[in-house]
Design an enzyme around this catalytic site. Structure first.
Site: not given
Length: 318
Positions: A46, A78, A156, A162, A198, A215, A250, A252-253
């Site tokens: 605004e 605002c 993969a 992959s 990443l 870790s 993201e 993994g499986a």
């Protein structure tokens, strides 16, 4: 309002943890003045639109995608700025669930004699602002699970390789998804297997906070990263406390399975490559027990399908 929504999308990658908001001011005899929220510490939508108008907005109608704020934060309210400018009417797409606002901005405008309408393009605005709205209502981030898979559902090869299932256009689109996210999360197994960085490399945007479940080994490219363990509920609570509005999962499986099985995914984004492993020994997208019967099958809604280069991008909601 649609122009305001378009303006909000243009700043989607720069405003978090503040909401990405668009505003259009239509004053008698003047062209529309458009504003969008600036990065944290900067003016809200605004205020940007008012500055573009140069103060010539008496009797104007204001279209804004989220309820104007009514409290002093890093910027002045605002709602007060609109009142001082002498606008006649404010059209709000959706109310702000933040406890500091939560209807107070609308009430302040109405108390000043301004006509306020709420609900124009509300569904689209709620979709655009979904991560912000969830965070303010639950304290947790919006969870996006991203998977790149072959048409036979594999991520993969049997040997673990992959890269790359999808083409460069899909990878660029996935980096835009990273830029939209405040954090990106993977399991320690993925870090050990793939050593991902990443980061956002193929588009303009901020690198998200990198989060590892478990870790990361010394020297991993993902470092420095936030290393978390424990129940996923608590992981999401911790990210919410850190003002993460959207987290991109993201892999993994095993991580994908755990988020899905616990019903923690808000949006699925699948990149489907025109490729087939053609056997049952390649790695599936989910590692763990699935639905035991057709009656237990998870069914969502396909809300968007796009062709991205040679690949398909399919977006699913629960």
């Amino acid at each position: 309002m649609r122009r305001a929504l378009d303006a909000s999308l243009e700043v989607r990658t720069t405003t978090s943890p503040n909401p990405w908001v668009g505003c259009v001011i239509v004053a008698p005899g003047q062209p529309p003045y458009v504003g969008a929220t600036e990065p944290p510490g900067g003016p809200h939508a605004e205020a940007v639109a008012l500055a573009a108008a140069g103060g010539a907005v008496a009797g104007a109608t204001v279209y804004v995608t989220l309820e104007p704020c009514s409290h002093h934060g890093r910027t002045p309210p605002c709602a007060d700025a609109l009142i001082a400018a002498g606008v006649k009417r404010v059209v709000v797409a959706i109310e702000d669930p933040d406890p500091k606002v939560a209807g107070r901005g609308i009430a302040r405008l109405r108390a000043a004699g301004i006509d306020v309408e709420v609900g124009l393009e509300a569904d689209e605005a709620a979709d655009v602002l979904a991560p912000y709205l969830k965070h303010r209502r639950t304290g947790r981030p919006w969870v996006v699970l991203k998977l790149a898979v072959t048409l036979d559902g594999r991520i993969a090869a049997p040997d673990g390789s992959s890269q790359w299932l999808t083409g460069p256009e899909a990878r660029r689109d996935a980096h835009l998804l990273r830029a939209h996210s405040d954090a990106i999360l993977v399991g320690a197994g993925t870090v050990r297997a793939d050593d991902p960085s990443l980061t956002v490399r193929h588009v303009t945007g901020r690198d998200p906070l990198r989060v590892v479940l478990g870790s990361a080994p010394a020297g991993a490219r993902v470092l420095p990263a936030l290393e978390l363990s424990g129940p996923l509920d608590e992981v999401l609570n911790e990210l919410g406390r850190r003002d993460v509005l959207q987290v991109l999962v993201e892999g993994g499986a095993q991580v994908a399975h755990d988020f899905h099985a616990q019903g923690l995914v808000d949006r699925y984004v699948l990149y489907l490559a025109p490729a087939l492993f053609g056997g049952d020994d390649a790695r599936g997208a989910f590692a763990g027990p699935g639905a035991p019967s057709m009656a237990d099958l998870w069914r969502g809604r396909i809300i968007d399908v796009q062709r991205v280069g040679d690949d398909l991008r399919v977006e699913l909601a629960g």
